[in-house]
Scaffold this active site. Structure first.
Site, PDB file in Angstrom:
ATOM      1  N   MET A  22       0.831  -1.199   0.000  1.00 30.77           N
ATOM      2  CA  MET A  22       0.000   0.000   0.000  1.00 30.77           C
ATOM      3  C   MET A  22       0.871   1.256   0.000  1.00 30.77           C
ATOM      4  O   MET A  22       1.795   1.364   0.797  1.00 30.77           O
ATOM      5  CB  MET A  22      -0.921   0.016   1.216  1.00 30.77           C
ATOM      6  CG  MET A  22      -1.926  -1.118   1.274  1.00 30.77           C
ATOM      7  SD  MET A  22      -3.169  -0.892   2.581  1.00 30.77           S
ATOM      8  CE  MET A  22      -2.146  -0.952   4.067  1.00 30.77           C
ATOM      9  N   CYS A  45      -0.800   4.576  -0.890  1.00 24.67           N
ATOM     10  CA  CYS A  45      -1.627   5.778  -0.944  1.00 24.67           C
ATOM     11  C   CYS A  45      -3.026   5.486  -0.389  1.00 24.67           C
ATOM     12  O   CYS A  45      -3.355   4.344  -0.059  1.00 24.67           O
ATOM     13  CB  CYS A  45      -1.731   6.302  -2.377  1.00 24.67           C
ATOM     14  SG  CYS A  45      -2.512   5.122  -3.506  1.00 24.67           S
ATOM     15  N   CYS A  79      -5.013   2.831  -2.253  1.00 27.86           N
ATOM     16  CA  CYS A  79      -4.663   1.460  -1.858  1.00 27.86           C
ATOM     17  C   CYS A  79      -5.475   1.055  -0.624  1.00 27.86           C
ATOM     18  O   CYS A  79      -5.997  -0.063  -0.545  1.00 27.86           O
ATOM     19  CB  CYS A  79      -3.177   1.362  -1.548  1.00 27.86           C
ATOM     20  SG  CYS A  79      -2.086   1.647  -2.956  1.00 27.86           S
ATOM     21  N   TYR A 133      -2.394  -6.944  -3.205  1.00 24.94           N
ATOM     22  CA  TYR A 133      -1.521  -6.607  -2.091  1.00 24.94           C
ATOM     23  C   TYR A 133      -1.094  -7.876  -1.356  1.00 24.94           C
ATOM     24  O   TYR A 133      -1.686  -8.944  -1.520  1.00 24.94           O
ATOM     25  CB  TYR A 133      -2.235  -5.645  -1.129  1.00 24.94           C
ATOM     26  CG  TYR A 133      -2.710  -4.395  -1.824  1.00 24.94           C
ATOM     27  CD1 TYR A 133      -1.870  -3.299  -1.982  1.00 24.94           C
ATOM     28  CD2 TYR A 133      -3.984  -4.347  -2.387  1.00 24.94           C
ATOM     29  CE1 TYR A 133      -2.291  -2.166  -2.664  1.00 24.94           C
ATOM     30  CE2 TYR A 133      -4.423  -3.211  -3.070  1.00 24.94           C
ATOM     31  CZ  TYR A 133      -3.569  -2.130  -3.213  1.00 24.94           C
ATOM     32  OH  TYR A 133      -3.983  -1.018  -3.889  1.00 24.94           O
ATOM     33  N   CYS A 137      26.176 -14.420  21.542  1.00 17.47           N
ATOM     34  CA  CYS A 137      26.553 -13.222  20.795  1.00 17.47           C
ATOM     35  C   CYS A 137      27.679 -12.436  21.452  1.00 17.47           C
ATOM     36  O   CYS A 137      28.708 -12.173  20.843  1.00 17.47           O
ATOM     37  CB  CYS A 137      25.343 -12.322  20.586  1.00 17.47           C
ATOM     38  SG  CYS A 137      25.730 -10.822  19.657  1.00 17.47           S
ATOM     39  N   CYS A 189      28.912 -12.920  17.822  1.00 14.27           N
ATOM     40  CA  CYS A 189      28.968 -11.683  17.032  1.00 14.27           C
ATOM     41  C   CYS A 189      30.060 -10.719  17.475  1.00 14.27           C
ATOM     42  O   CYS A 189      30.898 -10.294  16.675  1.00 14.27           O
ATOM     43  CB  CYS A 189      27.623 -10.953  17.119  1.00 14.27           C
ATOM     44  SG  CYS A 189      26.169 -11.978  17.125  1.00 14.27           S
ATOM     45  N   CYS A 225      26.451  10.758 -14.478  1.00 10.02           N
ATOM     46  CA  CYS A 225      26.400  10.681 -13.027  1.00 10.02           C
ATOM     47  C   CYS A 225      25.106  11.308 -12.510  1.00 10.02           C
ATOM     48  O   CYS A 225      24.726  12.400 -12.946  1.00 10.02           O
ATOM     49  CB  CYS A 225      27.591  11.415 -12.407  1.00 10.02           C
ATOM     50  SG  CYS A 225      29.181  10.645 -12.773  1.00 10.02           S
ATOM     51  N   CYS A 226      24.442  10.626 -11.605  1.00 11.33           N
ATOM     52  CA  CYS A 226      23.218  11.098 -10.960  1.00 11.33           C
ATOM     53  C   CYS A 226      22.029  11.212 -11.902  1.00 11.33           C
ATOM     54  O   CYS A 226      20.986  11.757 -11.532  1.00 11.33           O
ATOM     55  CB  CYS A 226      23.418  12.455 -10.279  1.00 11.33           C
ATOM     56  SG  CYS A 226      24.694  12.429  -9.010  1.00 11.33           S
TER      57      CYS A 226
END
Length: 549
Positions: free
Chosen positions: A14, A16, A19, A66, A125, A130, A546-547
Protein backbone atom coordinates in the site's frame (compact mmCIF):
# COMPACT_ATOMS: atom_id res chain seq x y z
CA UNK A 1 -19.44 -8.54 19.97
CA UNK A 2 -20.70 -12.12 20.01
CA UNK A 3 -19.08 -14.22 17.35
CA UNK A 4 -16.56 -11.55 16.33
CA UNK A 5 -12.99 -10.83 17.37
CA UNK A 6 -10.93 -7.67 16.96
CA UNK A 7 -8.02 -8.34 14.62
CA UNK A 8 -5.12 -6.60 12.88
CA UNK A 9 -3.46 -7.85 9.69
CA UNK A 10 -0.28 -6.51 8.15
CA UNK A 11 -0.74 -5.53 4.50
CA UNK A 12 2.19 -4.91 2.14
CA UNK A 13 2.20 -2.92 -1.08
CA UNK A 14 0.00 0.00 0.00
CA UNK A 15 1.36 3.40 -1.00
CA UNK A 16 -1.63 5.78 -0.94
CA UNK A 17 -5.23 6.37 0.15
CA UNK A 18 -6.55 4.59 -2.93
CA UNK A 19 -4.66 1.46 -1.86
CA UNK A 20 -6.33 1.67 1.55
CA UNK A 21 -9.74 1.93 -0.13
CA UNK A 22 -9.02 -1.17 -2.26
CA UNK A 23 -7.96 -3.22 0.77
CA UNK A 24 -10.97 -2.01 2.77
CA UNK A 25 -13.33 -3.12 0.01
CA UNK A 26 -11.59 -6.48 -0.32
CA UNK A 27 -11.85 -7.26 3.40
CA UNK A 28 -15.48 -6.17 3.57
CA UNK A 29 -16.32 -8.40 0.61
CA UNK A 30 -14.59 -11.29 2.41
CA UNK A 31 -16.84 -10.77 5.44
CA UNK A 32 -14.80 -8.55 7.75
CA UNK A 33 -16.70 -5.89 9.70
CA UNK A 34 -15.83 -2.33 10.75
CA UNK A 35 -12.71 -2.31 8.58
CA UNK A 36 -10.17 0.48 9.13
CA UNK A 37 -7.09 0.54 6.89
CA UNK A 38 -4.04 2.78 7.37
CA UNK A 39 -1.74 2.52 4.38
CA UNK A 40 1.10 4.44 6.07
CA UNK A 41 1.16 1.91 8.93
CA UNK A 42 0.78 -1.03 6.56
CA UNK A 43 -2.08 -2.59 8.48
CA UNK A 44 -5.82 -3.15 8.52
CA UNK A 45 -7.96 -3.36 11.67
CA UNK A 46 -11.34 -5.06 11.62
CA UNK A 47 -13.84 -7.23 13.46
CA UNK A 48 -13.39 -10.83 12.41
CA UNK A 49 -16.52 -13.03 12.38
CA UNK A 50 -15.80 -16.61 13.46
CA UNK A 51 -17.54 -17.89 10.33
CA UNK A 52 -14.92 -16.24 8.10
CA UNK A 53 -11.69 -18.19 7.61
CA UNK A 54 -8.22 -16.68 7.75
CA UNK A 55 -7.54 -17.97 4.23
CA UNK A 56 -10.61 -16.11 2.93
CA UNK A 57 -9.34 -12.84 4.36
CA UNK A 58 -5.81 -13.28 3.07
CA UNK A 59 -6.99 -14.37 -0.39
CA UNK A 60 -9.21 -11.31 -0.69
CA UNK A 61 -6.31 -8.97 0.03
CA UNK A 62 -4.01 -10.82 -2.36
CA UNK A 63 -6.61 -10.77 -5.13
CA UNK A 64 -6.79 -7.00 -4.70
CA UNK A 65 -3.08 -6.86 -5.53
CA UNK A 66 -1.52 -6.61 -2.09
CA UNK A 67 0.41 -8.90 0.22
CA UNK A 68 -0.41 -10.03 3.74
CA UNK A 69 1.76 -10.52 6.78
CA UNK A 70 1.09 -11.22 10.43
CA UNK A 71 -2.56 -11.60 11.48
CA UNK A 72 -3.01 -10.85 15.17
CA UNK A 73 -6.18 -11.35 17.15
CA UNK A 74 -6.56 -8.73 19.86
CA UNK A 75 -7.38 -9.91 23.35
CA UNK A 76 -8.01 -13.47 22.27
CA UNK A 77 -6.24 -15.00 25.28
CA UNK A 78 -6.42 -14.16 28.95
CA UNK A 79 -3.20 -12.63 30.30
CA UNK A 80 -1.40 -14.34 33.17
CA UNK A 81 -1.83 -12.30 36.34
CA UNK A 82 1.43 -11.22 38.02
CA UNK A 83 2.13 -12.48 41.52
CA UNK A 84 1.01 -16.08 41.22
CA UNK A 85 1.47 -18.68 43.97
CA UNK A 86 4.46 -20.08 42.05
CA UNK A 87 8.05 -19.16 42.77
CA UNK A 88 8.10 -17.09 39.57
CA UNK A 89 5.63 -15.83 37.02
CA UNK A 90 8.19 -16.66 34.34
CA UNK A 91 11.32 -18.77 34.44
CA UNK A 92 13.74 -18.63 31.52
CA UNK A 93 16.30 -21.36 30.94
CA UNK A 94 19.21 -19.45 29.45
CA UNK A 95 20.56 -15.92 29.79
CA UNK A 96 21.40 -14.80 26.27
CA UNK A 97 19.77 -12.33 23.91
CA UNK A 98 16.36 -14.04 23.78
CA UNK A 99 16.30 -14.45 27.56
CA UNK A 100 17.15 -10.82 28.25
CA UNK A 101 14.55 -9.55 25.78
CA UNK A 102 12.06 -11.71 27.67
CA UNK A 103 13.19 -10.58 31.11
CA UNK A 104 13.12 -6.87 30.30
CA UNK A 105 9.71 -6.99 28.65
CA UNK A 106 8.11 -9.15 31.36
CA UNK A 107 9.67 -7.22 34.24
CA UNK A 108 8.42 -3.93 32.83
CA UNK A 109 4.93 -5.47 32.77
CA UNK A 110 5.16 -6.29 36.48
CA UNK A 111 6.00 -10.00 36.38
CA UNK A 112 8.47 -11.80 38.62
CA UNK A 113 11.13 -13.21 36.32
CA UNK A 114 14.07 -15.52 36.87
CA UNK A 115 16.79 -16.44 34.38
CA UNK A 116 18.79 -19.64 34.87
CA UNK A 117 22.27 -19.83 33.33
CA UNK A 118 24.88 -22.56 33.68
CA UNK A 119 27.63 -20.69 31.80
CA UNK A 120 28.49 -17.05 31.20
CA UNK A 121 25.65 -14.56 31.26
CA UNK A 122 24.99 -12.99 27.85
CA UNK A 123 24.82 -16.11 25.68
CA UNK A 124 26.56 -16.68 22.38
CA UNK A 125 26.55 -13.22 20.80
CA UNK A 126 28.48 -11.19 23.34
CA UNK A 127 30.71 -14.02 24.60
CA UNK A 128 31.70 -16.24 21.67
CA UNK A 129 29.75 -15.00 18.67
CA UNK A 130 28.97 -11.68 17.03
CA UNK A 131 30.94 -9.31 19.23
CA UNK A 132 34.29 -11.10 19.61
CA UNK A 133 34.36 -12.50 16.08
CA UNK A 134 33.61 -9.17 14.42
CA UNK A 135 36.21 -7.44 16.57
CA UNK A 136 38.81 -9.93 15.33
CA UNK A 137 37.62 -9.68 11.73
CA UNK A 138 38.13 -5.94 11.85
CA UNK A 139 41.66 -6.43 13.16
CA UNK A 140 42.35 -8.85 10.32
CA UNK A 141 41.09 -6.36 7.76
CA UNK A 142 43.34 -3.67 9.27
CA UNK A 143 46.38 -5.95 8.99
CA UNK A 144 45.59 -6.89 5.39
CA UNK A 145 45.01 -3.29 4.29
CA UNK A 146 48.52 -2.24 5.30
CA UNK A 147 50.11 -3.97 2.31
CA UNK A 148 47.04 -4.26 0.07
CA UNK A 149 45.66 -0.88 -0.86
CA UNK A 150 44.62 -0.01 -4.43
CA UNK A 151 46.02 3.51 -4.56
CA UNK A 152 49.07 4.49 -6.53
CA UNK A 153 51.90 6.16 -4.65
CA UNK A 154 51.04 4.64 -1.29
CA UNK A 155 53.10 1.73 -0.03
CA UNK A 156 53.65 0.27 3.41
CA UNK A 157 54.74 -2.95 5.05
CA UNK A 158 53.39 -4.83 8.04
CA UNK A 159 56.15 -5.48 10.55
CA UNK A 160 54.33 -8.02 12.67
CA UNK A 161 51.06 -9.10 14.23
CA UNK A 162 50.94 -9.80 17.96
CA UNK A 163 47.83 -11.91 18.03
CA UNK A 164 47.87 -12.24 21.80
CA UNK A 165 47.38 -8.47 22.13
CA UNK A 166 44.58 -8.53 19.58
CA UNK A 167 42.85 -11.30 21.54
CA UNK A 168 43.36 -9.49 24.85
CA UNK A 169 41.73 -6.36 23.44
CA UNK A 170 38.84 -8.50 22.20
CA UNK A 171 38.44 -10.05 25.65
CA UNK A 172 38.32 -6.64 27.31
CA UNK A 173 35.55 -5.57 24.93
CA UNK A 174 33.58 -8.74 25.67
CA UNK A 175 33.89 -8.27 29.44
CA UNK A 176 32.76 -4.64 29.19
CA UNK A 177 29.71 -5.37 27.05
CA UNK A 178 28.76 -8.44 29.06
CA UNK A 179 28.68 -6.29 32.19
CA UNK A 180 26.92 -3.20 30.81
CA UNK A 181 24.52 -4.87 28.37
CA UNK A 182 23.64 -7.93 30.43
CA UNK A 183 24.79 -8.27 34.06
CA UNK A 184 23.96 -4.71 35.09
CA UNK A 185 20.45 -4.92 33.62
CA UNK A 186 19.22 -7.51 36.11
CA UNK A 187 19.38 -4.96 38.90
CA UNK A 188 18.11 -2.18 36.65
CA UNK A 189 14.90 -4.07 35.80
CA UNK A 190 14.59 -6.16 38.94
CA UNK A 191 14.75 -9.70 37.64
CA UNK A 192 16.82 -12.55 39.09
CA UNK A 193 19.72 -14.44 37.52
CA UNK A 194 20.19 -17.90 38.98
CA UNK A 195 23.48 -19.67 38.29
CA UNK A 196 23.30 -23.42 37.78
CA UNK A 197 21.99 -26.16 35.51
CA UNK A 198 18.24 -26.20 34.94
CA UNK A 199 16.28 -29.35 34.28
CA UNK A 200 12.54 -29.98 34.02
CA UNK A 201 10.99 -32.09 36.76
CA UNK A 202 7.40 -31.62 35.63
CA UNK A 203 5.00 -29.70 33.38
CA UNK A 204 5.51 -26.39 35.16
CA UNK A 205 8.56 -26.97 37.33
CA UNK A 206 12.32 -27.17 36.99
CA UNK A 207 15.17 -27.81 39.36
CA UNK A 208 18.36 -25.78 39.45
CA UNK A 209 21.22 -27.84 40.79
CA UNK A 210 18.70 -29.89 42.75
CA UNK A 211 16.52 -27.00 44.01
CA UNK A 212 12.92 -27.21 42.71
CA UNK A 213 11.26 -24.07 41.29
CA UNK A 214 7.79 -23.53 39.88
CA UNK A 215 6.52 -20.94 37.41
CA UNK A 216 3.31 -19.97 35.64
CA UNK A 217 5.20 -20.06 32.36
CA UNK A 218 8.65 -21.35 31.35
CA UNK A 219 10.69 -20.29 28.34
CA UNK A 220 13.52 -22.35 26.88
CA UNK A 221 16.24 -20.11 25.44
CA UNK A 222 19.39 -22.18 25.71
CA UNK A 223 20.81 -21.34 22.27
CA UNK A 224 23.01 -23.59 20.17
CA UNK A 225 26.61 -24.83 20.04
CA UNK A 226 29.03 -25.78 17.25
CA UNK A 227 28.17 -29.06 15.56
CA UNK A 228 31.04 -31.43 14.74
CA UNK A 229 30.69 -34.02 11.97
CA UNK A 230 31.79 -37.65 12.61
CA UNK A 231 34.96 -37.52 10.51
CA UNK A 232 37.36 -40.40 11.28
CA UNK A 233 40.42 -39.13 13.15
CA UNK A 234 39.09 -35.60 13.67
CA UNK A 235 38.59 -35.72 17.44
CA UNK A 236 41.75 -37.75 18.01
CA UNK A 237 43.93 -35.21 16.20
CA UNK A 238 42.27 -32.04 17.43
CA UNK A 239 40.28 -29.26 15.81
CA UNK A 240 38.99 -25.74 16.35
CA UNK A 241 35.40 -24.53 16.46
CA UNK A 242 34.00 -21.05 16.00
CA UNK A 243 34.33 -20.72 19.79
CA UNK A 244 37.88 -21.94 20.39
CA UNK A 245 39.21 -20.19 17.29
CA UNK A 246 38.56 -16.84 18.93
CA UNK A 247 41.15 -17.61 21.62
CA UNK A 248 44.06 -18.53 19.33
CA UNK A 249 47.09 -16.40 20.15
CA UNK A 250 49.35 -17.78 17.43
CA UNK A 251 48.66 -17.48 13.71
CA UNK A 252 48.60 -20.94 12.09
CA UNK A 253 50.80 -21.25 9.03
CA UNK A 254 48.33 -23.58 7.31
CA UNK A 255 44.61 -23.77 8.08
CA UNK A 256 41.82 -25.92 6.67
CA UNK A 257 38.25 -24.70 7.14
CA UNK A 258 35.63 -27.43 6.89
CA UNK A 259 32.42 -25.64 5.98
CA UNK A 260 32.30 -22.52 3.82
CA UNK A 261 29.09 -20.86 4.86
CA UNK A 262 29.02 -17.57 6.80
CA UNK A 263 31.03 -18.54 9.89
CA UNK A 264 33.61 -20.55 7.98
CA UNK A 265 34.16 -17.84 5.39
CA UNK A 266 34.44 -15.07 7.99
CA UNK A 267 36.95 -16.84 10.22
CA UNK A 268 38.84 -18.35 7.32
CA UNK A 269 39.33 -14.96 5.72
CA UNK A 270 40.39 -13.56 9.10
CA UNK A 271 43.38 -15.89 9.15
CA UNK A 272 43.95 -15.34 5.45
CA UNK A 273 44.30 -11.64 6.22
CA UNK A 274 46.78 -12.42 9.00
CA UNK A 275 48.99 -14.41 6.65
CA UNK A 276 47.83 -18.04 6.97
CA UNK A 277 47.58 -20.37 4.01
CA UNK A 278 43.86 -21.13 4.06
CA UNK A 279 41.93 -23.93 2.37
CA UNK A 280 38.12 -24.01 2.34
CA UNK A 281 36.28 -27.32 1.94
CA UNK A 282 32.52 -27.59 1.55
CA UNK A 283 30.20 -30.42 0.57
CA UNK A 284 27.94 -27.99 -1.34
CA UNK A 285 28.68 -27.14 -4.95
CA UNK A 286 29.57 -23.54 -4.02
CA UNK A 287 30.60 -21.51 -1.00
CA UNK A 288 27.90 -19.60 0.95
CA UNK A 289 25.36 -21.88 -0.76
CA UNK A 290 22.27 -20.15 0.64
CA UNK A 291 23.13 -16.91 -1.14
CA UNK A 292 22.54 -16.11 -4.81
CA UNK A 293 24.90 -18.02 -7.17
CA UNK A 294 26.34 -14.73 -8.43
CA UNK A 295 27.30 -13.82 -4.86
CA UNK A 296 28.93 -17.20 -4.25
CA UNK A 297 30.97 -16.87 -7.43
CA UNK A 298 32.09 -13.30 -6.74
CA UNK A 299 33.08 -14.06 -3.16
CA UNK A 300 35.00 -17.16 -4.23
CA UNK A 301 36.95 -15.00 -6.71
CA UNK A 302 37.89 -12.56 -3.95
CA UNK A 303 39.05 -15.30 -1.59
CA UNK A 304 41.03 -16.98 -4.36
CA UNK A 305 42.67 -13.68 -5.31
CA UNK A 306 43.76 -13.29 -1.68
CA UNK A 307 45.44 -16.68 -1.79
CA UNK A 308 42.81 -19.14 -0.55
CA UNK A 309 42.28 -22.59 -2.02
CA UNK A 310 38.64 -23.67 -2.37
CA UNK A 311 37.25 -27.18 -2.77
CA UNK A 312 33.49 -27.36 -3.24
CA UNK A 313 31.45 -30.48 -3.81
CA UNK A 314 34.04 -32.15 -1.60
CA UNK A 315 33.92 -34.33 1.52
CA UNK A 316 36.55 -34.87 4.17
CA UNK A 317 37.10 -38.61 4.55
CA UNK A 318 39.77 -38.72 7.26
CA UNK A 319 42.14 -36.73 9.46
CA UNK A 320 45.45 -38.12 10.67
CA UNK A 321 48.75 -36.96 12.13
CA UNK A 322 51.90 -36.77 10.04
CA UNK A 323 54.77 -34.66 8.72
CA UNK A 324 54.72 -32.33 11.71
CA UNK A 325 51.06 -31.45 11.36
CA UNK A 326 47.66 -32.87 10.49
CA UNK A 327 46.78 -34.51 7.20
CA UNK A 328 43.28 -33.83 5.90
CA UNK A 329 42.11 -36.29 3.26
CA UNK A 330 39.27 -35.24 1.01
CA UNK A 331 37.42 -36.46 -2.04
CA UNK A 332 36.20 -34.26 -4.85
CA UNK A 333 34.58 -35.57 -8.02
CA UNK A 334 35.87 -39.03 -7.23
CA UNK A 335 39.48 -37.86 -6.86
CA UNK A 336 41.34 -38.08 -3.56
CA UNK A 337 43.62 -35.36 -2.21
CA UNK A 338 45.72 -34.82 0.92
CA UNK A 339 46.36 -31.43 2.55
CA UNK A 340 48.97 -30.90 5.27
CA UNK A 341 47.87 -28.29 7.81
CA UNK A 342 48.63 -26.99 11.29
CA UNK A 343 45.04 -26.32 12.37
CA UNK A 344 41.57 -27.49 11.36
CA UNK A 345 38.57 -25.22 11.84
CA UNK A 346 35.21 -27.01 11.81
CA UNK A 347 32.38 -24.67 10.77
CA UNK A 348 29.65 -27.08 9.74
CA UNK A 349 26.74 -25.51 11.58
CA UNK A 350 25.34 -25.36 15.11
CA UNK A 351 23.08 -27.72 17.07
CA UNK A 352 20.42 -26.61 19.57
CA UNK A 353 21.35 -27.00 23.24
CA UNK A 354 18.62 -29.36 24.47
CA UNK A 355 20.49 -32.27 26.03
CA UNK A 356 19.94 -32.99 29.72
CA UNK A 357 17.06 -30.52 30.08
CA UNK A 358 14.52 -33.20 31.01
CA UNK A 359 12.25 -32.09 28.19
CA UNK A 360 10.45 -35.42 28.17
CA UNK A 361 9.26 -34.78 31.73
CA UNK A 362 7.66 -31.53 30.55
CA UNK A 363 6.09 -33.07 27.46
CA UNK A 364 8.23 -30.90 25.20
CA UNK A 365 9.14 -32.42 21.84
CA UNK A 366 12.28 -31.99 19.72
CA UNK A 367 13.06 -32.63 16.06
CA UNK A 368 15.80 -34.78 14.52
CA UNK A 369 18.43 -32.08 15.13
CA UNK A 370 17.41 -31.60 18.74
CA UNK A 371 15.59 -28.30 18.23
CA UNK A 372 12.53 -27.66 20.38
CA UNK A 373 9.44 -27.97 18.21
CA UNK A 374 7.28 -24.84 18.38
CA UNK A 375 4.39 -23.47 16.39
CA UNK A 376 4.31 -20.04 14.76
CA UNK A 377 3.46 -18.52 18.15
CA UNK A 378 6.49 -20.19 19.80
CA UNK A 379 4.33 -22.60 21.84
CA UNK A 380 5.61 -26.10 22.55
CA UNK A 381 3.45 -29.18 23.05
CA UNK A 382 3.18 -28.09 26.69
CA UNK A 383 0.87 -25.07 26.93
CA UNK A 384 2.95 -23.61 29.77
CA UNK A 385 6.29 -23.89 27.98
CA UNK A 386 7.56 -21.70 25.13
CA UNK A 387 10.90 -21.64 23.29
CA UNK A 388 12.73 -18.91 21.39
CA UNK A 389 15.91 -18.34 19.40
CA UNK A 390 18.51 -20.84 18.22
CA UNK A 391 17.19 -23.62 20.45
CA UNK A 392 13.87 -23.50 18.58
CA UNK A 393 15.47 -23.78 15.15
CA UNK A 394 15.12 -20.10 14.29
CA UNK A 395 17.54 -18.32 11.92
CA UNK A 396 20.66 -17.94 14.02
CA UNK A 397 20.92 -14.18 14.39
CA UNK A 398 20.96 -12.31 17.69
CA UNK A 399 18.24 -9.94 16.51
CA UNK A 400 15.98 -12.90 15.68
CA UNK A 401 16.47 -14.32 19.16
CA UNK A 402 15.60 -10.97 20.75
CA UNK A 403 12.55 -10.59 18.50
CA UNK A 404 11.29 -14.04 19.34
CA UNK A 405 11.92 -13.49 23.04
CA UNK A 406 9.72 -10.40 23.06
CA UNK A 407 7.06 -12.18 21.01
CA UNK A 408 7.08 -15.14 23.39
CA UNK A 409 6.43 -12.88 26.38
CA UNK A 410 3.52 -11.22 24.63
CA UNK A 411 1.95 -14.60 23.89
CA UNK A 412 2.87 -16.44 27.08
CA UNK A 413 2.02 -13.75 29.64
CA UNK A 414 0.27 -10.77 28.09
CA UNK A 415 -2.55 -12.57 26.29
CA UNK A 416 -1.42 -11.68 22.78
CA UNK A 417 -1.63 -13.94 19.77
CA UNK A 418 1.40 -12.80 17.77
CA UNK A 419 2.76 -14.89 14.92
CA UNK A 420 6.44 -15.13 13.97
CA UNK A 421 7.01 -13.22 10.73
CA UNK A 422 10.38 -13.31 9.00
CA UNK A 423 9.33 -11.27 5.98
CA UNK A 424 12.32 -9.21 4.75
CA UNK A 425 14.65 -10.67 7.39
CA UNK A 426 18.18 -9.37 6.66
CA UNK A 427 21.37 -11.40 6.99
CA UNK A 428 24.98 -10.28 6.75
CA UNK A 429 28.22 -12.17 6.16
CA UNK A 430 31.04 -10.03 7.54
CA UNK A 431 33.51 -11.01 4.89
CA UNK A 432 35.56 -8.40 3.09
CA UNK A 433 33.72 -7.15 1.11
CA UNK A 434 30.56 -7.80 3.07
CA UNK A 435 27.63 -9.84 1.78
CA UNK A 436 24.13 -8.80 2.80
CA UNK A 437 20.76 -10.14 1.73
CA UNK A 438 17.07 -9.76 2.54
CA UNK A 439 13.88 -11.39 1.38
CA UNK A 440 14.02 -14.38 -0.96
CA UNK A 441 16.45 -15.46 -3.65
CA UNK A 442 15.62 -15.97 -7.30
CA UNK A 443 15.39 -19.74 -6.81
CA UNK A 444 13.11 -19.35 -3.78
CA UNK A 445 10.86 -16.94 -5.67
CA UNK A 446 10.48 -19.37 -8.56
CA UNK A 447 9.79 -22.24 -6.16
CA UNK A 448 7.11 -20.10 -4.49
CA UNK A 449 5.36 -19.63 -7.84
CA UNK A 450 6.23 -16.01 -8.50
CA UNK A 451 6.58 -14.69 -12.04
CA UNK A 452 9.78 -12.69 -11.60
CA UNK A 453 12.28 -10.38 -13.20
CA UNK A 454 15.83 -9.88 -11.95
CA UNK A 455 18.52 -7.25 -12.09
CA UNK A 456 22.24 -7.92 -11.62
CA UNK A 457 24.54 -4.90 -11.48
CA UNK A 458 28.33 -5.31 -11.12
CA UNK A 459 30.14 -2.92 -8.85
CA UNK A 460 32.07 -1.35 -11.73
CA UNK A 461 28.80 0.46 -12.58
CA UNK A 462 28.68 2.14 -9.16
CA UNK A 463 30.64 5.41 -8.75
CA UNK A 464 31.51 4.77 -5.09
CA UNK A 465 33.23 1.51 -6.03
CA UNK A 466 35.16 3.24 -8.82
CA UNK A 467 36.35 5.95 -6.43
CA UNK A 468 37.40 3.24 -3.98
CA UNK A 469 39.30 1.41 -6.75
CA UNK A 470 37.54 -1.73 -5.56
CA UNK A 471 34.94 -3.16 -7.92
CA UNK A 472 34.70 -6.67 -6.47
CA UNK A 473 31.02 -7.29 -5.92
CA UNK A 474 27.52 -6.77 -7.22
CA UNK A 475 23.90 -5.91 -6.49
CA UNK A 476 21.10 -8.33 -7.39
CA UNK A 477 17.40 -7.59 -7.08
CA UNK A 478 14.49 -9.98 -7.52
CA UNK A 479 11.11 -8.41 -8.27
CA UNK A 480 7.63 -9.62 -9.06
CA UNK A 481 6.83 -9.23 -12.74
CA UNK A 482 3.99 -6.81 -13.37
CA UNK A 483 3.70 -5.22 -9.94
CA UNK A 484 7.44 -4.65 -9.68
CA UNK A 485 7.35 -5.38 -5.93
CA UNK A 486 10.79 -6.09 -4.54
CA UNK A 487 10.96 -9.67 -3.29
CA UNK A 488 14.66 -10.04 -2.55
CA UNK A 489 17.95 -8.19 -2.59
CA UNK A 490 21.54 -9.40 -2.39
CA UNK A 491 24.59 -7.17 -2.14
CA UNK A 492 28.31 -7.85 -2.09
CA UNK A 493 30.11 -4.59 -1.45
CA UNK A 494 31.76 -2.42 1.14
CA UNK A 495 29.16 -1.55 3.84
CA UNK A 496 26.62 -3.96 2.35
CA UNK A 497 25.28 -4.56 5.85
CA UNK A 498 24.25 -0.90 6.09
CA UNK A 499 22.91 -0.63 2.54
CA UNK A 500 20.63 -3.67 2.88
CA UNK A 501 18.33 -1.91 5.37
CA UNK A 502 16.76 0.16 2.59
CA UNK A 503 15.93 -3.06 0.77
CA UNK A 504 14.49 -4.52 4.00
CA UNK A 505 12.00 -1.66 4.22
CA UNK A 506 11.15 -1.90 0.52
CA UNK A 507 10.43 -5.63 0.82
CA UNK A 508 8.47 -5.27 4.05
CA UNK A 509 6.18 -2.57 2.73
CA UNK A 510 5.82 -3.87 -0.82
CA UNK A 511 7.59 -0.94 -2.46
CA UNK A 512 8.07 -1.53 -6.22
CA UNK A 513 11.50 -1.22 -7.81
CA UNK A 514 10.25 1.76 -9.81
CA UNK A 515 9.93 3.66 -6.53
CA UNK A 516 13.47 2.69 -5.54
CA UNK A 517 14.71 3.88 -8.93
CA UNK A 518 13.05 7.28 -8.54
CA UNK A 519 13.94 7.87 -4.88
CA UNK A 520 16.82 10.15 -3.88
CA UNK A 521 20.04 8.31 -3.07
CA UNK A 522 23.15 10.35 -2.19
CA UNK A 523 25.80 10.34 -4.90
CA UNK A 524 29.09 8.60 -4.18
CA UNK A 525 27.62 6.33 -1.55
CA UNK A 526 27.31 2.57 -1.83
CA UNK A 527 23.60 3.00 -1.16
CA UNK A 528 23.30 4.55 -4.61
CA UNK A 529 23.91 1.06 -5.94
CA UNK A 530 20.40 0.11 -4.86
CA UNK A 531 18.95 2.89 -7.00
CA UNK A 532 21.13 1.94 -9.98
CA UNK A 533 20.23 -1.72 -9.65
CA UNK A 534 16.54 -0.74 -9.65
CA UNK A 535 17.05 1.42 -12.73
CA UNK A 536 18.66 -1.55 -14.47
CA UNK A 537 15.23 -3.19 -14.79
CA UNK A 538 14.31 -0.64 -17.48
CA UNK A 539 17.53 0.92 -18.79
CA UNK A 540 21.28 0.49 -19.26
CA UNK A 541 22.82 2.49 -16.41
CA UNK A 542 26.23 2.29 -18.08
CA UNK A 543 24.85 4.81 -20.58
CA UNK A 544 23.71 7.33 -17.98
CA UNK A 545 25.63 10.35 -16.73
CA UNK A 546 26.40 10.68 -13.03
CA UNK A 547 23.22 11.10 -10.96
CA UNK A 548 21.01 10.81 -14.05
CA UNK A 549 17.43 9.80 -13.32
Amino acid sequence: MGDQREAVIKVTGMTCDDCAHHVTAALRTAGAKEVSVHWSDGEAKFNWPEAVSENTLRSAVCEAGYGTGQLQVQGQRTPVSPGSENDYDLLVIGAGSAAFAVAIRASEAGYKVGLVESCEIGGTCVNVGCVPSKALLRAGEAAWSVEHNPFGGISASLDSVDLSKVVTQKQELVRSLRQTKYADLAGEYGFSVLHGHARFIGKDAIEVDGKPLTASRILIATGASPSVPPIPGLKENGFLTSTTTLELTEIPSRLVVIGANAIGVELGQYFLHLGSEVTFIDVADRIVPFEEPEISSALAEVLSSQGAAIYTGATVSEVSAGNGGRIVRLKQNGAAKEILVDQILVATGRRPNTSDLGLELAGVETDARGAVIVDDRLRTANEKVYAAGDVAGAPQFVYVSAYQGALAVDNALLGADRIVDFTALPRVIFSSPQVASAGITQAQAVAAGYDIVTSVLPLDAIPRALVNHDTNGLFKLVAESGSGKLLGASIMAESAGEVIQSAVLAIKYGIPVSELASTFHPYLTMAEGLKLAAQTFTRDVHKLSCCAV
